[in-house]
Design a protein around this motif. Structure first.
Motif, PDB file in Angstrom:
ATOM      1  N   GLU A 123       0.847  -1.190   0.000  1.00 19.41           N
ATOM      2  CA  GLU A 123       0.000   0.000   0.000  1.00 19.41           C
ATOM      3  C   GLU A 123       0.882   1.238   0.000  1.00 19.41           C
ATOM      4  O   GLU A 123       1.996   1.230   0.522  1.00 19.41           O
ATOM      5  CB  GLU A 123      -0.964   0.009   1.192  1.00 19.41           C
ATOM      6  N   ARG A 163      -3.274   3.660   1.536  1.00 16.63           N
ATOM      7  CA  ARG A 163      -3.595   3.256   2.917  1.00 16.63           C
ATOM      8  C   ARG A 163      -4.804   4.049   3.397  1.00 16.63           C
ATOM      9  O   ARG A 163      -4.912   5.248   3.188  1.00 16.63           O
ATOM     10  CB  ARG A 163      -2.391   3.546   3.808  1.00 16.63           C
ATOM     11  N   ASN A 164      -5.749   3.363   4.065  1.00 16.85           N
ATOM     12  CA  ASN A 164      -6.962   4.038   4.594  1.00 16.85           C
ATOM     13  C   ASN A 164      -6.737   4.542   5.982  1.00 16.85           C
ATOM     14  O   ASN A 164      -6.147   4.103   6.806  1.00 16.85           O
ATOM     15  CB  ASN A 164      -8.162   3.082   4.584  1.00 16.85           C
TER      16      ASN A 164
END
Length: 164
Positions: A123, A163-164
């Motif tokens: 990510e 990336r969240n």
């Protein structure tokens, strides 16, 4: 009264005496410039350059890190051993792959290593990861060595999930 007159005359003549003394002791017309001595780098100067400075983090992209070493007079320093280290800013930029850990300068005071980018991250990081490369002249004692560094920025390949 005699003492008073003597003190009065001495005080009256003091500015003239100081002016005359200053005129014969100071003069800007006789100043000379000091000799040039070259760079002040503790005897050995190391400059680093990364070409390119930004790498695609795909496990294959490479950058050439060049060290130019000069002596105290600014002349190229041949046959100087350089120790190389590379450090990643985060675990996402591991492993760090540098071609050599020790090199020797050529007749022009130049030596190079190659840095290969780490594998593609799973990510994309919130801020770009970096790799710092340090070049240090090898000396007999560790306290006499001053390393120089250059930072290479890593970009995740297009399509890498964020990336969240």
């Amino acid at each position: 009264m005699q003492i008073r007159n003597s003190v009065f005359h001495a005080i009256r003549r003091a500015p003239l005496a100081l002016l005359a003394l200053g005129a014969i002791s100071c003069g800007l017309d006789k100043q000379t410039a000091p000799d040039l001595t070259g760079p002040s780098e503790f005897g050995t100067s190391v400059t680093l350059r990364a070409q390119p400075e930004v790498l695609l983090q795909d496990g294959e992209s490479q950058t050439a890190i060049t060290a130019t070493v000069r002596n105290a007079s600014g002349a190229p320093k041949a046959n100087e051993t350089i120790r190389w280290e590379a450090t990643a800013s985060t675990p996402l930029a591991l492993p760090v792959n540098i071609s050599e850990t020790t090199t020797v300068t050529d007749g022009n005071g130049i030596t190079r290593v190659t840095l290969t980018s780490p594998p593609k991250p799973t990510e994309a990081p919130a801020t770009p990861d970096t790799i710092m490369v340090v070049a240090t002249p090898a000396t007999d004692t560790a306290d006499g060595a001053f390393g120089r560094s250059v930072t290479v920025r890593l970009l995740p390949p297009p399509g890498t999930p964020v990336r969240n």
